[in-house]
Every structure is written in C-alpha cells, then in structure tokens.
Design a protein around this motif. Sequence first.
Motif, PDB file in Angstrom:
ATOM      1  N   ASN A 140      -5.137  12.621   7.452  1.00 61.31           N
ATOM      2  CA  ASN A 140      -5.699  12.765   5.850  1.00 61.31           C
ATOM      3  C   ASN A 140      -3.829  11.317   5.078  1.00 61.31           C
ATOM      4  N   SER A 141      -3.368  10.598   6.182  1.00 65.44           N
ATOM      5  CA  SER A 141      -2.472  10.148   5.683  1.00 65.44           C
ATOM      6  C   SER A 141      -2.542   8.241   5.643  1.00 65.44           C
ATOM      7  N   THR A 142      -3.582   8.258   5.620  1.00 67.13           N
ATOM      8  CA  THR A 142      -4.308   6.719   5.427  1.00 67.13           C
ATOM      9  C   THR A 142      -3.510   5.547   4.264  1.00 67.13           C
ATOM     10  N   VAL A 143      -3.456   6.359   3.406  1.00 63.45           N
ATOM     11  CA  VAL A 143      -1.883   5.766   1.907  1.00 63.45           C
ATOM     12  C   VAL A 143      -0.360   5.850   2.695  1.00 63.45           C
ATOM     13  N   GLN A 144       0.028   6.571   3.086  1.00 61.88           N
ATOM     14  CA  GLN A 144       1.357   6.520   4.139  1.00 61.88           C
ATOM     15  C   GLN A 144       1.642   5.643   5.040  1.00 61.88           C
ATOM     16  N   SER A 145       0.388   5.202   6.016  1.00 64.91           N
ATOM     17  CA  SER A 145      -0.097   4.492   6.661  1.00 64.91           C
ATOM     18  C   SER A 145      -0.324   2.801   6.054  1.00 64.91           C
ATOM     19  N   LYS A 146      -0.529   3.293   5.785  1.00 62.84           N
ATOM     20  CA  LYS A 146      -0.802   1.452   4.610  1.00 62.84           C
ATOM     21  C   LYS A 146       0.677   1.230   4.177  1.00 62.84           C
ATOM     22  N   ILE A 147       1.643   1.760   3.866  1.00 61.80           N
ATOM     23  CA  ILE A 147       2.870   1.969   2.952  1.00 61.80           C
ATOM     24  C   ILE A 147       3.542   1.097   4.653  1.00 61.80           C
ATOM     25  N   ILE A 148       3.370   2.000   5.478  1.00 58.35           N
ATOM     26  CA  ILE A 148       3.965   1.836   6.132  1.00 58.35           C
ATOM     27  C   ILE A 148       3.598   0.217   6.702  1.00 58.35           C
ATOM     28  N   SER A 149       2.382  -0.388   7.285  1.00 64.68           N
ATOM     29  CA  SER A 149       2.238  -1.425   7.634  1.00 64.68           C
ATOM     30  C   SER A 149       2.408  -2.877   6.661  1.00 64.68           C
TER      31      SER A 149
END
Length: 376
Positions: A21-30
């Motif tokens: 459940n860390s899609t938001v954080q993955s998006k930020i990294i991208s």
Amino acid sequence: MEVLQVLHMNKGDGETSYAKNSTVQSKIISITKPIMEEAIGILWGDVPNDHDHDHESIGIADLGCSSGPNSLAVISEIMDIIYAKCRSLGRPSPEFRVSLNDLPGNDFNSIFESLPDFFKKLEEDKGVGFGPCFVSGVAGSFYNRLFPSKSLHFVHSSSSLHWLSQFPPSLQSNACKVLNKGKIYISKSSPECVLDAYSVQFQKDFSMFLKSRAPEMVPGGRMVLSFMGRRTTDPTTEESCHHLELLANALMSMVSEGLVEEEKVDSFNVPYYAPCPEELKLEIQKQGSFVVDRLEAFEIDWDGGFEDMNCPFRAASRGQRVAKTIRAVVESMVEYHFGKNIMDDLFQRYADLVEDHLSKNGTKYINLVLSITRKS
C-alpha cells in the motif's frame, strides 16, 4: 508514547502492509527522478563547480527507507543515474556504499531478505564495469548524527521528513486542558497555540536534520528531499491537513457510538507537519550549511493515480485505496493509543468518509521536492 518506539510502517506483505500500500510514495519517487538526475549531474560535472572530481567510492544514504518495493527501487534508480552519468563522461563506475536508514521498528528483515535478488538483478543488468555495491542498514532517527564525517556524497529522503521527532510537547503537557478538542492534527477549528506548537516542533526538527547531515556530507554533496507540504503559509489549508481531519471525524463517529472514549481522541496528536516552501527556505538559511538549488511543488492524487490498469488494487474504491494507504502508515501509532480491536472498523469508516469527500472535491496532496548542496 515515544515516536521513536511507535512510528513504523506496517510490516510484512499482508493486505494492510506498507509493502502492498505504498503507491503514493512510489509515485512521488517517480516524479522526483528528474530532480535526482539533475543533482547527480551537477555532482558529477555536468555543470562546473568547485567540488567536481572523480569518485572512486561514493556514499549514498536513503533516510526513512521503510520497507517493501520502494526501498531498493529508489537505490536502484540512484545507481542507474550515476552509472549512466559515468559512462557518458567516460569515467569508471565507482563502488557504491549504500546506507538504508529508518527507525529501529522498521521492517529491516524484509529488506535484507530481498538483497540477494537485488544483487542478482544488478549483475544481470549492468554486467562488467559496474562498481561493487555494499548495502547496510542504519537504525536510528535522522534527527541525530548517523554517519561518519564526510562519508556521504548523495542523500535521498522521500515521504519521511514530514514526520516529527516527537509529539509537540506543549500539547502533551497541557493534557489537563484540551487544546484541540475532537481533532488529531491541525484543522480549521484549531486554536493558534496548536498551529504554533506544530510549527515550532517542525522548525526544531528540520534544523536538527540539517545540522546532523552537514558534517556527514562531503563539500559539494547533494541532498534531494521530498515531503508532504502545502503551497500557502496557512497550515489549515485543506491540501495539507484534510486527510487527517477525516480520520479524526471517523474517530469521533466512534465516540458518538460509545466505541471510543472522547478523552482518547483529545489526547492524541499525530506527529506530522506539512511545511510550506517559506518555512524550508528559512530554516536552511538559518542553519547555514546548505544552499537551495531547486524547490518545487507537485500535486499527488490521494490514491496515487493508479496509471497501471492491470494493478489488482484498482478494483477497490478510491476511498478504500486511500484508507489502506493511510492505515499502512499510521496504524502503529493509532493502535498503540486506541487499541487493536477498533482498527478494522475505524479504517472502514475512514474509507467511507474519504469516498464521500473525493466524490465532491478534487483535493490532492502537495509534495514539496527540495534539492540542496553542502557548502564548503
């Protein structure tokens, strides 16, 4: 309740885990990748600077690494950028000294268990000419010293520096007087003293973060930091606090049904602060060891956007996706204060409130990305 002891992302790989459940954080990294590329380009000589030199060994630290797929993905991204830069400049690849930092309660075991596959993929993808990589875990608060002097060239931190080192002391010490009734964070109804308490704690923490990193970094070393923030100087703006306002509303709905004691809600303050650009610039200027190269704000959907149409998580409603994301991050603290038995009910209520809110409003998170350089 000490933040050092109770703040950690949900462990493992279960349904409510941070790993899932860390899609938001993955998006930020991208989103921050181009800024990392620019910072590393300057470090390696795309833009002439007083500290440009060949690096045989480079120290990299990811502060607030958490666990799950993002932990090693961001390190892989950084190493890819450095490796590509070295090849374009005709320089040999350095050896990589990678330090993964988080609080002691972090799920370091899951990271270490994934290292063999990580190293195998590096070997397959890069082959001959890619410098050796040494990975270590560093448990401790990044609001203190963590590394030897002048050992770091590049520091990354994503979705971590909005977490405070402690609950604002003035709110805790006034337990006999309810200062933020029915709330767990800053809201439109919060008195000025609550806003000030959070702001002062963030200023102290961010200043200590900079003071701690300054001796650890080589002159000309770079940091790329991203945190949840806000665009305006008003800390009660919806973009910076409404996701926690809805969690407070979910708790208060349980109070109204006798499932949670109201005093429990009144005594709980989330150790979180979403700063504005002016606050960051001021603390950097006051501390004096770094210069700001870039500071940008990006909008992020509460559920991360989910461009991947094949992601099984898309089947859930937006409210459910957001609730799972927030639960994976705050559950350790909420459970410690309110007890384990209300968690499922609480976050279902929260999901319903979020679903209703997002059906009527286009609220997004604001993510601030900061690139700074260590002065001589």
